[in-house]
Scaffold this motif. Structure first.
Motif, PDB file in Angstrom:
ATOM      1  N   SER A  31       0.779  -1.260   0.073  1.00  0.00           N
ATOM      2  CA  SER A  31       0.291   0.024  -0.119  1.00  0.00           C
ATOM      3  C   SER A  31       0.975   1.065  -0.072  1.00  0.00           C
ATOM      4  CB  SER A  31      -0.957  -0.081   1.023  1.00  0.00           C
ATOM      5  OG  SER A  31      -1.486   1.067   1.337  1.00  0.00           O
ATOM      6  N   PHE A  32       1.787   1.357   0.631  1.00  0.00           N
ATOM      7  CA  PHE A  32       2.715   2.388   0.729  1.00  0.00           C
ATOM      8  C   PHE A  32       3.719   2.628  -0.277  1.00  0.00           C
ATOM      9  CE2 PHE A  32       7.014   4.502   1.746  1.00  0.00           C
ATOM     10  CZ  PHE A  32       6.618   5.513   2.349  1.00  0.00           C
ATOM     11  N   THR A  33       4.099   1.518  -1.098  1.00  0.00           N
ATOM     12  CA  THR A  33       4.681   1.526  -2.465  1.00  0.00           C
ATOM     13  C   THR A  33       3.906   2.253  -3.349  1.00  0.00           C
ATOM     14  OG1 THR A  33       6.159  -0.232  -1.424  1.00  0.00           O
ATOM     15  CG2 THR A  33       6.230   0.392  -3.848  1.00  0.00           C
ATOM     16  N   SER A  34       2.636   1.591  -3.372  1.00  0.00           N
ATOM     17  CA  SER A  34       1.917   1.953  -4.477  1.00  0.00           C
ATOM     18  C   SER A  34       1.339   3.626  -4.358  1.00  0.00           C
ATOM     19  CB  SER A  34       0.365   1.203  -4.619  1.00  0.00           C
ATOM     20  OG  SER A  34      -0.231   1.244  -3.211  1.00  0.00           O
ATOM     21  N   GLY A  35       1.290   4.003  -3.176  1.00  0.00           N
ATOM     22  CA  GLY A  35       0.924   5.353  -2.616  1.00  0.00           C
ATOM     23  C   GLY A  35       2.185   6.250  -3.272  1.00  0.00           C
ATOM     24  N   ILE A  37       4.477   5.559  -5.613  1.00  0.00           N
ATOM     25  CA  ILE A  37       4.492   5.523  -7.141  1.00  0.00           C
ATOM     26  C   ILE A  37       3.420   6.301  -7.596  1.00  0.00           C
ATOM     27  CG2 ILE A  37       4.345   4.084  -9.043  1.00  0.00           C
ATOM     28  CD1 ILE A  37       6.066   2.013  -7.526  1.00  0.00           C
ATOM     29  N   ILE A  38       2.032   6.532  -7.098  1.00  0.00           N
ATOM     30  CA  ILE A  38       1.146   7.244  -7.709  1.00  0.00           C
ATOM     31  C   ILE A  38       1.341   8.492  -7.526  1.00  0.00           C
ATOM     32  CG2 ILE A  38      -1.539   7.571  -7.423  1.00  0.00           C
ATOM     33  CD1 ILE A  38      -1.835   4.503  -6.975  1.00  0.00           C
ATOM     34  N   GLY A  39       1.780   8.940  -6.261  1.00  0.00           N
ATOM     35  CA  GLY A  39       2.021  10.418  -6.148  1.00  0.00           C
ATOM     36  C   GLY A  39       3.062  10.839  -7.031  1.00  0.00           C
ATOM     37  N   TRP A  40       4.245  10.147  -7.050  1.00  0.00           N
ATOM     38  CA  TRP A  40       5.361  10.482  -7.904  1.00  0.00           C
ATOM     39  C   TRP A  40       4.710  10.857  -9.438  1.00  0.00           C
ATOM     40  CZ3 TRP A  40       8.804   6.777 -11.211  1.00  0.00           C
ATOM     41  CH2 TRP A  40       9.982   7.424 -11.423  1.00  0.00           C
ATOM     42  N   GLN A  41       3.906   9.771 -10.013  1.00  0.00           N
ATOM     43  CA  GLN A  41       3.523  10.069 -11.132  1.00  0.00           C
ATOM     44  C   GLN A  41       2.546  11.045 -11.138  1.00  0.00           C
ATOM     45  OE1 GLN A  41       4.534   8.301 -14.057  1.00  0.00           O
ATOM     46  NE2 GLN A  41       5.865   7.487 -12.741  1.00  0.00           N
ATOM     47  N   ALA A  42       1.758  11.317 -10.089  1.00  0.00           N
ATOM     48  CA  ALA A  42       0.865  12.621 -10.360  1.00  0.00           C
ATOM     49  C   ALA A  42       1.582  13.970 -10.232  1.00  0.00           C
ATOM     50  CB  ALA A  42       0.001  12.535  -8.901  1.00  0.00           C
ATOM     51  N   ASN A  43       2.649  13.998  -9.565  1.00  0.00           N
ATOM     52  CA  ASN A  43       3.709  15.105  -9.343  1.00  0.00           C
ATOM     53  C   ASN A  43       4.417  15.282 -10.929  1.00  0.00           C
ATOM     54  OD1 ASN A  43       4.953  17.283  -8.229  1.00  0.00           O
ATOM     55  ND2 ASN A  43       6.645  16.215  -8.110  1.00  0.00           N
ATOM     56  N   ILE A  44       4.547  14.225 -11.697  1.00  0.00           N
ATOM     57  CA  ILE A  44       5.194  14.297 -13.068  1.00  0.00           C
ATOM     58  C   ILE A  44       3.826  15.104 -13.818  1.00  0.00           C
ATOM     59  CG2 ILE A  44       5.702  13.152 -15.000  1.00  0.00           C
ATOM     60  CD1 ILE A  44       7.353  11.244 -13.142  1.00  0.00           C
ATOM     61  N   LEU A  45       2.712  14.378 -13.857  1.00  0.00           N
ATOM     62  CA  LEU A  45       1.541  15.089 -14.688  1.00  0.00           C
ATOM     63  C   LEU A  45       1.334  16.520 -14.289  1.00  0.00           C
ATOM     64  CD1 LEU A  45      -0.811  12.030 -14.840  1.00  0.00           C
ATOM     65  CD2 LEU A  45       0.388  12.968 -16.651  1.00  0.00           C
ATOM     66  N   ARG A  46       1.373  16.858 -12.824  1.00  0.00           N
ATOM     67  CA  ARG A  46       1.352  18.121 -12.501  1.00  0.00           C
ATOM     68  C   ARG A  46       2.394  19.180 -13.132  1.00  0.00           C
ATOM     69  NH1 ARG A  46       3.460  20.633  -8.133  1.00  0.00           N
ATOM     70  NH2 ARG A  46       2.613  22.398  -7.493  1.00  0.00           N
ATOM     71  N   ARG A  47       3.608  18.664 -12.924  1.00  0.00           N
ATOM     72  CA  ARG A  47       4.492  19.694 -13.677  1.00  0.00           C
ATOM     73  C   ARG A  47       4.618  20.059 -15.140  1.00  0.00           C
ATOM     74  NH1 ARG A  47       6.384  23.002 -10.577  1.00  0.00           N
ATOM     75  NH2 ARG A  47       7.808  23.408 -12.206  1.00  0.00           N
ATOM     76  N   ARG A  48       3.963  18.840 -15.694  1.00  0.00           N
ATOM     77  CA  ARG A  48       3.702  18.949 -17.224  1.00  0.00           C
ATOM     78  C   ARG A  48       2.543  19.745 -17.496  1.00  0.00           C
ATOM     79  NH1 ARG A  48       3.748  12.583 -19.530  1.00  0.00           N
ATOM     80  NH2 ARG A  48       6.116  12.383 -19.095  1.00  0.00           N
ATOM     81  N   PHE A  49       1.518  19.815 -16.725  1.00  0.00           N
ATOM     82  CA  PHE A  49       0.512  20.903 -16.978  1.00  0.00           C
ATOM     83  C   PHE A  49       0.884  22.114 -16.673  1.00  0.00           C
ATOM     84  CE2 PHE A  49      -2.846  23.212 -14.611  1.00  0.00           C
ATOM     85  CZ  PHE A  49      -3.600  23.419 -15.715  1.00  0.00           C
ATOM     86  N   LEU A  50       1.585  22.237 -15.410  1.00  0.00           N
ATOM     87  CA  LEU A  50       2.253  23.756 -15.288  1.00  0.00           C
ATOM     88  C   LEU A  50       2.865  24.289 -16.109  1.00  0.00           C
ATOM     89  CD1 LEU A  50       2.815  23.329 -11.281  1.00  0.00           C
ATOM     90  CD2 LEU A  50       0.665  24.614 -12.586  1.00  0.00           C
ATOM     91  N   ASP A  51       4.007  23.375 -16.861  1.00  0.00           N
ATOM     92  CA  ASP A  51       4.678  24.031 -18.047  1.00  0.00           C
ATOM     93  C   ASP A  51       3.924  24.169 -18.821  1.00  0.00           C
ATOM     94  OD1 ASP A  51       6.981  23.509 -16.091  1.00  0.00           O
ATOM     95  OD2 ASP A  51       7.531  21.649 -17.074  1.00  0.00           O
TER      96      ASP A  51
END
Length: 71
Positions: A31-35, A37-51
């Motif tokens: 559960s922790f690991t999946s959280g 990884i999902i948070g990391w990917q969400a941050n990448i998507l957020r940074r792409r959107f902001l750029d």
């Protein structure tokens, strides 16, 4: 209705008793690991959107400045 809720609570307690310590540890780690990884990917998507938004707004600003210079 009350009987079924008491029965389900008893059933849940029995199931928790049958879960081994190793299985519980594995579930927590998974559960922790999946959280993470999902948070990391969400941050990448957020940074792409902001750029993307920054580039879009910069281009709109340039267009607006050109319109103001022509007026």
């Amino acid at each position: 209705m009350r009987f079924s809720s008491v029965a389900s609570l008893t059933y849940a307690r029995v199931n928790m008793a049958e879960v081994s310590e190793r299985t519980l540890q594995l579930a927590v780690v998974l559960s922790f690991t999946s959280g993470v990884i999902i948070g990391w990917q969400a941050n990448i998507l957020r940074r792409r959107f902001l750029d993307w938004r920054k580039r879009r707004l910069q281009s709109k600003l340039v267009e607006t400045q050109k319109k103001l210079d022509l007026a």
